[in-house]
Structures are given as C-alpha cells and as structure tokens.
Motif scaffolding. Structure first.
Motif, short mmCIF file in Angstrom:
data_model
loop_
_atom_site.label_atom_id
_atom_site.label_comp_id
_atom_site.label_asym_id
_atom_site.label_seq_id
_atom_site.Cartn_x
_atom_site.Cartn_y
_atom_site.Cartn_z
N VAL A 69 1.04 -1.23 0.21
CA VAL A 69 0.09 0.05 0.02
C VAL A 69 0.79 1.40 -0.10
O VAL A 69 1.64 1.43 0.88
N PRO A 70 0.74 2.07 -1.05
CA PRO A 70 1.36 3.20 -1.13
C PRO A 70 1.16 4.04 -0.01
O PRO A 70 0.12 4.03 0.45
N ALA A 71 2.43 4.97 0.54
CA ALA A 71 2.26 5.98 1.64
C ALA A 71 0.94 6.89 1.30
O ALA A 71 0.19 7.44 2.18
N ASP A 72 0.65 7.23 -0.10
CA ASP A 72 -0.09 8.35 -0.41
C ASP A 72 -1.63 7.69 -0.90
O ASP A 72 -2.36 8.34 -1.58
N ALA A 73 -1.86 6.32 -0.50
CA ALA A 73 -3.06 5.76 -0.78
C ALA A 73 -4.30 6.46 -0.38
O ALA A 73 -4.26 6.97 0.86
N THR A 74 -5.54 6.37 -1.24
CA THR A 74 -6.48 6.65 -0.55
C THR A 74 -7.64 5.97 -0.81
O THR A 74 -7.41 4.88 -1.21
N SER A 75 -8.70 6.08 -0.42
CA SER A 75 -9.92 5.20 -0.43
C SER A 75 -10.34 4.74 -1.83
O SER A 75 -11.03 3.87 -2.05
N THR A 76 -9.95 5.39 -2.82
CA THR A 76 -10.13 5.10 -4.33
C THR A 76 -8.79 4.98 -5.06
O THR A 76 -8.99 4.82 -6.40
N THR A 77 -7.76 4.61 -4.46
CA THR A 77 -6.53 4.12 -5.21
C THR A 77 -6.80 2.84 -5.95
O THR A 77 -7.21 1.84 -5.16
N VAL A 280 -9.62 -10.02 1.75
CA VAL A 280 -8.41 -9.01 1.78
C VAL A 280 -8.64 -7.83 1.43
O VAL A 280 -8.38 -6.58 2.11
N LEU A 281 -9.17 -7.61 0.31
CA LEU A 281 -9.18 -6.26 -0.53
C LEU A 281 -10.20 -5.47 0.54
O LEU A 281 -10.10 -4.22 0.50
N GLU A 282 -11.46 -5.93 0.97
CA GLU A 282 -12.28 -5.38 1.75
C GLU A 282 -11.80 -4.69 2.93
O GLU A 282 -11.79 -3.61 3.31
N ARG A 283 -10.82 -5.62 3.49
CA ARG A 283 -10.18 -5.05 4.75
C ARG A 283 -8.93 -3.94 4.55
O ARG A 283 -8.84 -3.19 5.38
N VAL A 284 -8.21 -4.25 3.35
CA VAL A 284 -7.30 -3.13 2.99
C VAL A 284 -8.01 -1.85 2.74
O VAL A 284 -7.53 -0.91 3.05
N GLY A 289 -10.25 3.50 4.80
CA GLY A 289 -11.57 4.65 4.95
C GLY A 289 -12.65 4.55 3.83
O GLY A 289 -13.53 5.29 3.63
N ALA A 290 -12.58 3.37 3.13
CA ALA A 290 -13.34 3.18 2.07
C ALA A 290 -14.64 2.67 2.21
O ALA A 290 -14.51 1.55 3.11
N ASP A 291 -15.89 3.08 2.03
CA ASP A 291 -16.98 2.38 2.08
C ASP A 291 -17.11 1.53 0.68
O ASP A 291 -16.26 1.57 -0.38
N GLY A 292 -18.44 0.97 0.38
CA GLY A 292 -18.46 0.05 -0.65
C GLY A 292 -18.37 1.03 -2.04
O GLY A 292 -17.81 0.30 -3.09
N SER A 293 -19.01 1.98 -2.02
CA SER A 293 -18.90 2.96 -3.14
C SER A 293 -17.58 3.22 -3.45
O SER A 293 -17.26 3.26 -4.55
N ALA A 294 -16.64 3.59 -2.61
CA ALA A 294 -15.43 4.10 -2.97
C ALA A 294 -14.63 2.90 -3.39
O ALA A 294 -13.82 3.05 -4.24
N ARG A 295 -14.72 1.78 -2.70
CA ARG A 295 -14.17 0.40 -3.29
C ARG A 295 -14.21 0.38 -4.78
O ARG A 295 -13.68 -0.04 -5.59
N ARG A 296 -15.44 0.51 -5.17
CA ARG A 296 -16.10 0.18 -6.56
C ARG A 296 -15.45 1.22 -7.42
O ARG A 296 -15.17 0.87 -8.73
N GLN A 297 -15.14 2.34 -6.86
CA GLN A 297 -14.69 3.52 -7.88
C GLN A 297 -13.24 2.86 -7.98
O GLN A 297 -12.69 2.95 -9.14
N ALA A 298 -12.55 2.48 -7.04
CA ALA A 298 -11.06 1.90 -7.22
C ALA A 298 -11.19 0.66 -8.12
O ALA A 298 -10.42 0.76 -8.96
N TYR A 299 -12.13 -0.25 -7.93
CA TYR A 299 -12.10 -1.19 -8.87
C TYR A 299 -12.27 -1.00 -10.27
O TYR A 299 -11.69 -1.61 -11.34
N ALA A 300 -12.93 -0.10 -10.62
CA ALA A 300 -13.11 0.64 -11.79
C ALA A 300 -11.84 0.89 -12.78
O ALA A 300 -11.99 1.06 -13.91
N SER A 301 -10.91 1.54 -11.95
CA SER A 301 -9.66 1.53 -12.48
C SER A 301 -8.64 0.52 -12.45
O SER A 301 -7.39 0.82 -12.52
#
Length: 426
Positions: A69-77, A280-284, A289-301
């Motif tokens: 996990v990069p130091a600058d990672a966010t909920s949509t990385t 694992v990805l849900e816990r990461v 600080g990601a909710d389900g919506s943010a995680r799906r944003q991340a998955y899209a990229s």
C-alpha cells in the motif's frame, strides 16, 4: 542467443523456490517467508489489521496474498493484482494410506487434477503437505525422496510402445519400502520429517511431488526443466516483482494473489472462486476509509493480470496447435486469448499488456487454441466474475504441461517477472 546472467540467476532462484514448495501449503509458506525476509509484515486473519501504508502478507491454507500500500493511498486508489496458483496436478495421499502386497510397501494415493500419469513413472518422489496435530498445531512435512512408481518391464508388456494406459486405481500406487504393510506406517515417515510423533497426527493433506531439482540445460542455456512450473513459475515471478516494489513510489496498490485448487476448478475457501481475495481487499480498503462505493470506484480503474502457463508449439505435434499463432519458448511471455471467454483477455486488456511489456523492454507472443482442441481455463475469468475488475490472462509458454517435470524457456521466466514489475507500477 545466450540468455543473460540475470535470467540464469532468476532460473536458479526459481529452482530454489520450487524445491522449497513441494505442496501448495509449502508454497504459501515460502511466499510468506521470502516476503517477510524482504521486510513484509505477516498478518493473521484473526487479528485487526494496520491502516497505514506498508507491505503485508497473509496465508490461508495453501494460498497466500501479499500487498504493498503506497504511503499516499486513498480510499479510491486502484489495485493491480498479479494472480497465480500454488497447486499442480499429481497425486494426493488417501485415508488409510499404508498398503502393499507380496513383500512391497505401497502408498495409497488418489489422482489430483489432470496429470500426465505416465510422466510420474520411474522417478524418485517425495511426500509433502500439512499435518493437523492433536494439540491444534498445523505443521509442514516433507519426506524427501521416498517413493517410486516403477514401470512394468517391456519383457512383460510387449505392446507398451504401441500405447500405455495406466489404470488410475491399480497401477498408480507407488512403492516406498519392503516388508509387511500391517507392520508399517507411512505416516511415521511424514511425522519424522516434521519432528512430531505419529500418534499426534489427527489429519493430513499430503501430495506427491517430484524430488529432482530444477535444471538449466540446452544450447545457450535456453531451457529450464522442473516440477510444478504450472504454476509456481508465475507465483515466483509475482514474489520477485513484489519484493522489488517500493511503497514510496506511489501509484496503485500492488497485490500478489497466489490461490490454491486451480487444478480442481478453484472452488474452495483458498481458491480463486472462493472469498479470500475479496476478503483481503475489503479489509485493505476499509483501512483506507473506503465504503462500498469508494471501493467500487477503485475497482473501476483496477487490473488483474492472471498468470498461468500456456502451450508452446510442439515440434513433434504441430497439428495440435493453431496453424498461424504458434508461440515458442524463448520468445517472450504469452497473451492468452479465447473467443469463448475461457480466458478473460479483451482488446483493452491486450493494449494494456503490450504497454506493460514495452515499458519493461520485453517481447510478447499470443496464444490461441486450435479450434479442434478444447481450450483450458484458469483463474482469470473467475476473478473477473467475482470482482468485476478488468482482467488479462497471460503466462509463459511451456512444453510437457501437467507432466511431473515441465519445460520452460529461461529468458521467458525472467521476462515474466520484469513485466510483472512494470504491471505493479500501474
């Protein structure tokens, strides 16, 4: 042309990795051991996980997942997943495993997956796997060279060179000693190798593996032969690439997912069709600080590179391959394509794969099946279906797939790792 010193060193490192990984459980443990020695922190699923950036690995049975996990990672990385599998076709030890007759001690085994049965004949074999003990511990066991499947002499089977068909029940039970089967116990050999007593064993998952070390050979050191290249070649490539990945470099979250039970269809708690990667990805992402919506944003990229071996064109059986698309050892990793979605590669994935290869300075080849020969599959379509992440199926070309000892190109092994490093960078 001769392979590079770096590629030769990589092949020797792979030989060490395979030797340490005779079973999926050993492979998962070796992934964790190597990454821990490189500064990764091993986590347990039973514990709370850290929320800060860093490098981590977790083992579930015969599977391992590691991430940076990069130091600058966010909920949509986004996440870049390099997927592979830890199991190989062969044999698994049955209950009541000590058998024999006429003065021979034999091991009762069951066929695991789809091995080339005849390739297991006349080799020194080892038993390896995990033992579940009475006190709740689980330990790894590896007997070293112990067994052999001796072939019937040609004098007793004059037609053998016209075709060999082994009965899976009566003709695949290896010998491991001489004596009375009622007075011997093959579990004692496993217990001794794990430094426990036989009486402590309450359960086991044990497979048969080739005991010979991987070897470089051929003109200009072009070839590498070893057991379990399907798919430890990919697992090793992912480990080496992830070891070199720097969290300070930013970019996506880099993940190595090494699943078990691919050879059986992946349907298990540690297989690609199970929940391990999603868990694992849900816990990461929860830690970011990601909710389900943010995680799906991340998955899209995000991307998944599903890496497994594919078929090189065989010089003695060229008609079994596509007449035009004919990958060969030593010419680069392969992009695996199938019109019926047995592989998940599409046009966008093809373009991205070529970009990652170009950035790594690696040549690539395509693989497609002959229309008259059914195409196999791997974890790519399964992962794409479970997560909705765009997935590309790739690998290295080999000969003797599902043999006890398979054949790869030394340069291809190194080039797959170099491309994995390029992939992890995003």
């Amino acid at each position: 042309m001769p392979v590079t010193p770096a590629a030769l060193a990589h092949a020797e490192d792979l030989a060490d990795f395979v030797a340490a990984s005779p079973s999926s459980y050993h492979a998962a443990a070796e992934v964790a051991r190597r990454l821990e020695s490189s500064g990764f922190t091993r986590l347990r699923e039973e514990d709370a996980w850290p929320t800060q950036g860093g490098r981590y690995v977790v083992v579930r049975d015969g599977a391992a997942i590691a991430w940076v996990v990069p130091a600058d990672a966010t909920s949509t990385t986004p996440v870049q997943i390099f997927g592979a599998h830890t199991d190989s076709p062969g044999f698994k030890l049955k209950p009541q495993p000590t058998t024999g007759s006429r003065g021979w001690l034999q091991a009762a085994v069951e066929v695991y997956g789809g091995p080339l049965l005849n390739s297991w004949l006349d080799r020194e074999l080892r038993l390896a796997g995990r033992l579940a003990l009475a006190d709740g511990r689980v330990v790894l066991a590896d007997t070293g060279a112990l067994l052999r499947l001796p072939q019937l002499a040609i004098h007793l089977d004059r037609g053998v060179n016209n075709g060999l068909a082994l009965d899976k029940q009566t003709e695949t039970q290896p010998v491991w000693g001489l004596g009375d089967a009622t007075e011997a116990d093959i579990l004692a050999e496993l217990a001794s190798s794990a430094d426990v007593s036989t009486s402590e064993i309450r359960g086991y998952d044990v497979v048969v593996a080739d005991s010979a070390r991987g070897a470089v050979f051929g003109k200009d050191d072009a070839f590498f032969a070893s057991g379990r290249l399907d798919d430890l070649a990919s697992v090793h490539a992912g480990v080496v690439a992830l070891e070199a990945h720097d969290p300070a470099a930013g970019g996506p979250i880099a993940v190595l997912a090494a699943f078990d039970h691919e050879e059986l269809g992946s349907e298990s708690r540690s297989g690609a069709a199970g929940p391990f990667l999603e868990d694992v990805l849900e816990r990461v992402y929860a830690g970011l600080g990601a909710d389900g919506s943010a995680r799906r944003q991340a998955y899209a990229s995000s991307w998944c590179l599903s890496s497994d071996v594919g078929h090189s064109v065989h010089p003695n059986y060229a008609a079994k391959h596509d007449p035009v698309v004919q990958p060969v050892l030593g010419s680069g990793p392969i992009l695996k394509i199938n019109a019926n979605q047995r592989y998940a590669t599409d046009a966008i994935g093809t373009a991205s794969w070529r970009t990652w290869c170009e950035r790594a300075g690696v040549a690539t080849q395509e693989f497609v099946s002959n229309n008259s020969v059914p195409c196999g599959s791997t974890i790519g379509p399964i992962t794409a279906t479970r997560l909705g992440i765009r997935t590309v199926d790739v690998g290295i070309p080999i000969l003797s797939m599902h043999s006890a000892r398979e054949l790869a190109g030394v340069s291809d092994l190194h080039d797959l790792t170099r491309t994995a490093q390029s992939f992890f960078a995003g």
